[in-house]
Design a protein around this motif. Structure first.
Motif, PDB file in Angstrom:
ATOM      1  N   GLN A  22       0.827  -1.205   0.000  1.00  0.00           N
ATOM      2  CA  GLN A  22       0.000   0.000   0.000  1.00  0.00           C
ATOM      3  C   GLN A  22       0.866   1.262   0.000  1.00  0.00           C
ATOM      4  O   GLN A  22       0.581   2.226  -0.704  1.00  0.00           O
ATOM      5  N   ILE A  23       1.921   1.225   0.791  1.00  0.00           N
ATOM      6  CA  ILE A  23       2.838   2.372   0.811  1.00  0.00           C
ATOM      7  C   ILE A  23       3.496   2.535  -0.561  1.00  0.00           C
ATOM      8  O   ILE A  23       3.593   3.639  -1.090  1.00  0.00           O
ATOM      9  N   ASN A  24       3.930   1.417  -1.134  1.00  0.00           N
ATOM     10  CA  ASN A  24       4.548   1.455  -2.455  1.00  0.00           C
ATOM     11  C   ASN A  24       3.577   2.000  -3.499  1.00  0.00           C
ATOM     12  O   ASN A  24       3.950   2.802  -4.358  1.00  0.00           O
ATOM     13  N   ASP A  25       2.304   1.572  -3.450  1.00  0.00           N
ATOM     14  CA  ASP A  25       1.298   2.068  -4.400  1.00  0.00           C
ATOM     15  C   ASP A  25       1.056   3.564  -4.222  1.00  0.00           C
ATOM     16  O   ASP A  25       0.838   4.285  -5.193  1.00  0.00           O
ATOM     17  N   ALA A  26       1.114   4.019  -2.972  1.00  0.00           N
ATOM     18  CA  ALA A  26       0.830   5.427  -2.693  1.00  0.00           C
ATOM     19  C   ALA A  26       1.985   6.350  -3.087  1.00  0.00           C
ATOM     20  O   ALA A  26       1.762   7.417  -3.673  1.00  0.00           O
ATOM     21  N   ILE A  27       3.222   5.967  -2.789  1.00  0.00           N
ATOM     22  CA  ILE A  27       4.345   6.882  -3.043  1.00  0.00           C
ATOM     23  C   ILE A  27       5.386   6.318  -3.987  1.00  0.00           C
ATOM     24  O   ILE A  27       6.331   7.015  -4.340  1.00  0.00           O
ATOM     25  N   GLY A  28       5.235   5.088  -4.410  1.00  0.00           N
ATOM     26  CA  GLY A  28       6.201   4.508  -5.338  1.00  0.00           C
ATOM     27  C   GLY A  28       7.424   3.993  -4.625  1.00  0.00           C
ATOM     28  O   GLY A  28       7.908   4.599  -3.683  1.00  0.00           O
ATOM     29  N   GLY A  29       7.924   2.907  -5.114  1.00  0.00           N
ATOM     30  CA  GLY A  29       9.089   2.291  -4.486  1.00  0.00           C
ATOM     31  C   GLY A  29      10.387   2.998  -4.826  1.00  0.00           C
ATOM     32  O   GLY A  29      11.339   2.955  -4.069  1.00  0.00           O
ATOM     33  N   ASP A  30      10.436   3.665  -5.987  1.00  0.00           N
ATOM     34  CA  ASP A  30      11.682   4.309  -6.397  1.00  0.00           C
ATOM     35  C   ASP A  30      11.704   5.799  -6.067  1.00  0.00           C
ATOM     36  O   ASP A  30      12.663   6.488  -6.387  1.00  0.00           O
ATOM     37  N   GLY A  31      10.648   6.322  -5.442  1.00  0.00           N
ATOM     38  CA  GLY A  31      10.614   7.720  -5.038  1.00  0.00           C
ATOM     39  C   GLY A  31      10.056   8.658  -6.095  1.00  0.00           C
ATOM     40  O   GLY A  31       9.814   9.829  -5.828  1.00  0.00           O
ATOM     41  N   LYS A  32       9.868   8.182  -7.338  1.00  0.00           N
ATOM     42  CA  LYS A  32       9.365   9.061  -8.397  1.00  0.00           C
ATOM     43  C   LYS A  32       7.960   9.564  -8.099  1.00  0.00           C
ATOM     44  O   LYS A  32       7.652  10.727  -8.330  1.00  0.00           O
ATOM     45  N   THR A  33       7.116   8.695  -7.597  1.00  0.00           N
ATOM     46  CA  THR A  33       5.745   9.105  -7.298  1.00  0.00           C
ATOM     47  C   THR A  33       5.715  10.141  -6.194  1.00  0.00           C
ATOM     48  O   THR A  33       5.046  11.173  -6.315  1.00  0.00           O
ATOM     49  N   LEU A  34       6.478   9.916  -5.136  1.00  0.00           N
ATOM     50  CA  LEU A  34       6.538  10.867  -4.031  1.00  0.00           C
ATOM     51  C   LEU A  34       7.113  12.202  -4.515  1.00  0.00           C
ATOM     52  O   LEU A  34       6.628  13.274  -4.151  1.00  0.00           O
ATOM     53  N   ARG A  35       8.138  12.145  -5.350  1.00  0.00           N
ATOM     54  CA  ARG A  35       8.742  13.369  -5.893  1.00  0.00           C
ATOM     55  C   ARG A  35       7.711  14.148  -6.707  1.00  0.00           C
ATOM     56  O   ARG A  35       7.603  15.363  -6.600  1.00  0.00           O
ATOM     57  N   LYS A  36       6.931  13.438  -7.528  1.00  0.00           N
ATOM     58  CA  LYS A  36       5.922  14.118  -8.345  1.00  0.00           C
ATOM     59  C   LYS A  36       4.847  14.745  -7.460  1.00  0.00           C
ATOM     60  O   LYS A  36       4.387  15.857  -7.719  1.00  0.00           O
TER      61      LYS A  36
END
Length: 186
Positions: A22-36
């Motif tokens: 769930q955390i990976n789906d929310a923010i991404g495992g490589d940090g790209k989603t969280l960065r965006k």
């Protein structure tokens, strides 16, 4: 008893895996989603500041963020709030939006960094006389009310008429050399 403990361990491991998924789906495992996500929030604040600056000298345009993206569109209030792509802007419209974004960035960064100087390199020749007058008034207001120093590089006659303190480069037509003159002369 050992089988029951093993079943409990397996259930805990599955729950832990689900939590991490769930955390990976929310923010991404490589940090790209969280960065965006962080960039989208920053862009939202930049647009709010830019719109506040644009309103000071032009009520026609307003910036909007394309939902959940880093895209920007322009709301044109003179065209029944038509939403325009930035590629559809004329030279003068682009100048106004760019100036608003630059001033918005200055306002946004001023929380942590003092940004007292603004330099603008040309772009004034693309503005119609009314818009040019409005932009010059806005730049003068930045200097008088907010204490910002505004430097302008321009060949536009209206700019040189309105700006009293100037650094002029004067070319000698005979020798090809140039000299710098500061106006007004003391």
């Amino acid at each position: 008893a050992a089988m029951g403990e093993l079943d409990d361990d397996v259930k805990k491991a599955k729950q832990l895996r689900e939590d991490w998924e769930q955390i990976n789906d929310a923010i991404g495992g490589d940090g790209k989603t969280l960065r965006k996500i962080a960039q989208c929030y920053t862009l939202r604040f930049l647009i709010e500041h830019a719109n506040a600056e644009i309103r000071k000298f032009n009520s026609r345009y307003e910036l909007m963020q394309v939902k959940n993206s880093l895209g920007i569109r322009i709301i044109d209030h003179d065209r029944a709030d038509d939403i325009r792509d930035t590629t559809s802007l004329s030279g003068g419209e682009t100048f106004i939006v760019s100036l608003g974004l630059a001033l918005g960035l200055s306002a946004l960064s001023s929380r942590n960094i003092s940004c007292d100087n603004l330099f603008i390199d040309e772009g004034f020749g693309t503005l119609d006389p009314d818009t040019l007058a409005t932009v010059i008034d806005s730049l003068a207001m930045l200097q008088s009310s907010q204490g910002k120093k505004v430097g302008v590089i321009s060949h536009t006659d209206t700019m040189s008429e309105r700006i009293t303190t100037q650094i002029c480069i004067i070319q000698n037509p005979h020798s090809g050399s140039s000299k710098i003159e500061i106006l007004p002369l003391d």
